[in-house]
Design a protein around this motif. Sequence first.
Motif, mmCIF file in Angstrom:
data_model
loop_
_atom_site.group_PDB
_atom_site.id
_atom_site.type_symbol
_atom_site.label_atom_id
_atom_site.label_comp_id
_atom_site.label_asym_id
_atom_site.label_seq_id
_atom_site.Cartn_x
_atom_site.Cartn_y
_atom_site.Cartn_z
ATOM 1 N N ARG A 1 -14.336 38.869 1.927
ATOM 2 C CA ARG A 1 -14.801 38.270 3.160
ATOM 3 C C ARG A 1 -13.603 37.730 3.920
ATOM 4 N NH1 ARG A 1 -17.736 34.318 5.246
ATOM 5 N NH2 ARG A 1 -19.629 34.973 6.307
ATOM 6 N N ARG B 1 -21.699 32.533 4.358
ATOM 7 C CA ARG B 1 -22.467 33.611 4.988
ATOM 8 C C ARG B 1 -22.542 33.380 6.484
ATOM 9 N NH1 ARG B 1 -25.880 35.557 0.909
ATOM 10 N NH2 ARG B 1 -24.352 36.471 -0.467
ATOM 11 N N ASN B 2 -23.146 34.332 7.166
ATOM 12 C CA ASN B 2 -23.396 34.211 8.603
ATOM 13 C C ASN B 2 -24.441 33.130 8.867
ATOM 14 O OD1 ASN B 2 -26.233 35.590 8.850
ATOM 15 N ND2 ASN B 2 -25.048 36.726 7.357
ATOM 16 N N SER C 1 -26.744 32.127 5.758
ATOM 17 C CA SER C 1 -26.412 30.864 5.094
ATOM 18 C C SER C 1 -27.669 30.111 4.690
ATOM 19 C CB SER C 1 -25.582 29.978 6.023
ATOM 20 O OG SER C 1 -24.262 30.452 6.081
ATOM 21 N N THR D 1 -20.855 29.850 11.116
ATOM 22 C CA THR D 1 -20.139 31.108 10.904
ATOM 23 C C THR D 1 -18.645 30.842 10.676
ATOM 24 O OG1 THR D 1 -21.725 32.126 12.406
ATOM 25 C CG2 THR D 1 -19.769 33.406 11.869
ATOM 26 N N SER E 1 -17.873 29.289 7.394
ATOM 27 C CA SER E 1 -17.914 30.190 6.250
ATOM 28 C C SER E 1 -16.565 30.876 6.032
ATOM 29 C CB SER E 1 -19.019 31.236 6.445
ATOM 30 O OG SER E 1 -18.629 32.215 7.382
ATOM 31 N N GLU F 1 -19.098 36.567 17.513
ATOM 32 C CA GLU F 1 -18.930 36.631 16.057
ATOM 33 C C GLU F 1 -20.220 36.244 15.332
ATOM 34 O OE1 GLU F 1 -16.596 37.865 14.241
ATOM 35 O OE2 GLU F 1 -17.222 37.115 12.287
ATOM 36 N N VAL F 2 -20.975 35.310 15.901
ATOM 37 C CA VAL F 2 -22.239 34.896 15.278
ATOM 38 C C VAL F 2 -23.176 36.096 15.141
ATOM 39 C CG1 VAL F 2 -24.324 33.491 15.594
ATOM 40 C CG2 VAL F 2 -22.086 32.543 16.139
ATOM 41 N N ALA G 1 -21.515 38.932 12.797
ATOM 42 C CA ALA G 1 -21.560 38.584 11.371
ATOM 43 C C ALA G 1 -22.994 38.745 10.855
ATOM 44 C CB ALA G 1 -21.081 37.147 11.150
ATOM 45 N N TYR G 2 -23.946 38.365 11.693
ATOM 46 C CA TYR G 2 -25.355 38.525 11.299
ATOM 47 C C TYR G 2 -25.719 40.004 11.155
ATOM 48 C CZ TYR G 2 -30.348 39.122 12.145
ATOM 49 O OH TYR G 2 -31.646 39.549 12.075
ATOM 50 N N GLU H 1 -23.798 41.463 8.019
ATOM 51 C CA GLU H 1 -24.149 40.983 6.671
ATOM 52 C C GLU H 1 -25.637 41.085 6.352
ATOM 53 O OE1 GLU H 1 -20.452 37.822 6.254
ATOM 54 O OE2 GLU H 1 -22.486 37.073 6.144
ATOM 55 N N ARG I 1 -18.969 46.726 10.700
ATOM 56 C CA ARG I 1 -18.538 45.777 11.722
ATOM 57 C C ARG I 1 -18.378 46.431 13.092
ATOM 58 N NH1 ARG I 1 -16.643 40.586 11.798
ATOM 59 N NH2 ARG I 1 -15.376 40.126 13.615
#
Length: 453
Positions: free
Chosen positions: A9, A75-76, A80, A240, A243, A329-330, A333-334, A337, A343
């Motif tokens: 990660r 985690r995202n 999380s 995020t 993490s 990024e929020v 990442a969601y 993941e 990505r």
Amino acid sequence: MANIELPVRDSFSSKLGVIAAAAGSAVGLGNIWRFPYVTGENGGGAFLLIYLCFVFAIGFPVMLAEFTIGRRAKRNALGSFKKLAPGKPWYLIGSMGIVAAFMILAFYSTIAGWTLEYLVQAFANGFEGKTSEQFTRSFEVFQSGSFRPLLWQLVFMFLTAFIIYKGVKNGIEKYTKVLMPLLVVLIIIICIRSLTLEGAKEGLDFLFRPDFSKIKLTVVLKALGQAAFSLSIGMGTLITYGSYIQRDNNLPVTALQVSLADTIIAILAGVMIFPAVFAFNINPAEGPGLVFIVLPNIFEQMAGGYFFAIIFFTLLAIAALTSTVSVLEVVVAYFSEELNMKRGKATIIAAVAISIVGMFATLSFGPLKNALIFGRTIFDWFDYLSANILLPLGAILIVIFVGWYLGKKKVRDELSNQGELKGSFVNVFMVIVKFIAPIAITLAFLYGLGLIS
Ligand code: TRP
């Protein structure tokens, strides 16, 4: 969908990197564009005072709560909650955050696009010889167009997506460390020019002399919304980022530093803008265009204004970019993941979807100007709903989660780095997240929405 443990990660590489990235997220258009215009619309000094109370009594603890959740779960923003509260509905806080991210980025990228237009104008010496009225006029002409505002918005979204596509560590962390200090130096220089304008005192009075007769109850909610927006709290950005923070980072210190940096820059932005607002006879309640109308006026009146204008709009665009990146990024990442997307694919899908929504926000100043829904444009709705409703609501739920669900033992663990730090702060923090913050935010909400008075 099941959470899959990713092999490696991404994480921030140093303490300074964490601060640069988190402050990069917090410091942005919220400080330099939104803070002055919202303060201007809500009466100045008294608004500032309420804002400051919210930042330190509520905003800073919420930021810390988000870091705690993120670093613990790794985690995202949605994952999380699933990890820390398996089988419980707390992950809905994360879902709400994803919705908020769409709305925020949609309208934020409109304004971020404006900064690019002004940067190009600065290069082309477009400010020279204009009067105050001409600045107002040319801003209105630009913002009410379609092609250029949309073009710049898309360019900005592209830049944001580009950085996210490459991963966070090597881009943001490296650049923010250099650029954020530079931004501060520039703001100070512009403040000095602004303060030496004739009539500057009136602007300072407006900003620093609270006139409580101007305070309507709705203002309380706007101050809370501005605090949440400016600190990037309430939607999982800092979960995020949290993490990606290493085990040995002192989270309370980091959160305090980020909150302070954010506040100082907002106040400096106020000191930069308001003296000039009054010196050039501009209405402080001008709205979202305030900064774009006032700043060119200052540059026009400054020795070396040509260069300062270029540098300033460059940095403003960068400050915006380090914030838009943190919002995108929020979502990315969601997607990657939780929905198991690569990505790259996640970035493209998110950026395209948000850009489409965002175009409606941009057009709200032009062709869709009169497409009012209950008296507000689409842009205004995104701004209002996200900052004044979703973020405070997210913030309440996050502190309740940390205070009542996660509980003191785990919080102490996280805030003291498993007992390595003293953690004397934990008791106070628990009282804030269990009682003070939820009650204060709820009250601001009920007053602001006019449900109690
Ligand atoms: N705080 C940023 C600013 O002031 C904007 C921002 C970035 C944000 N991430 C966020 C706002 C998350 C709310 C939530 O410009």
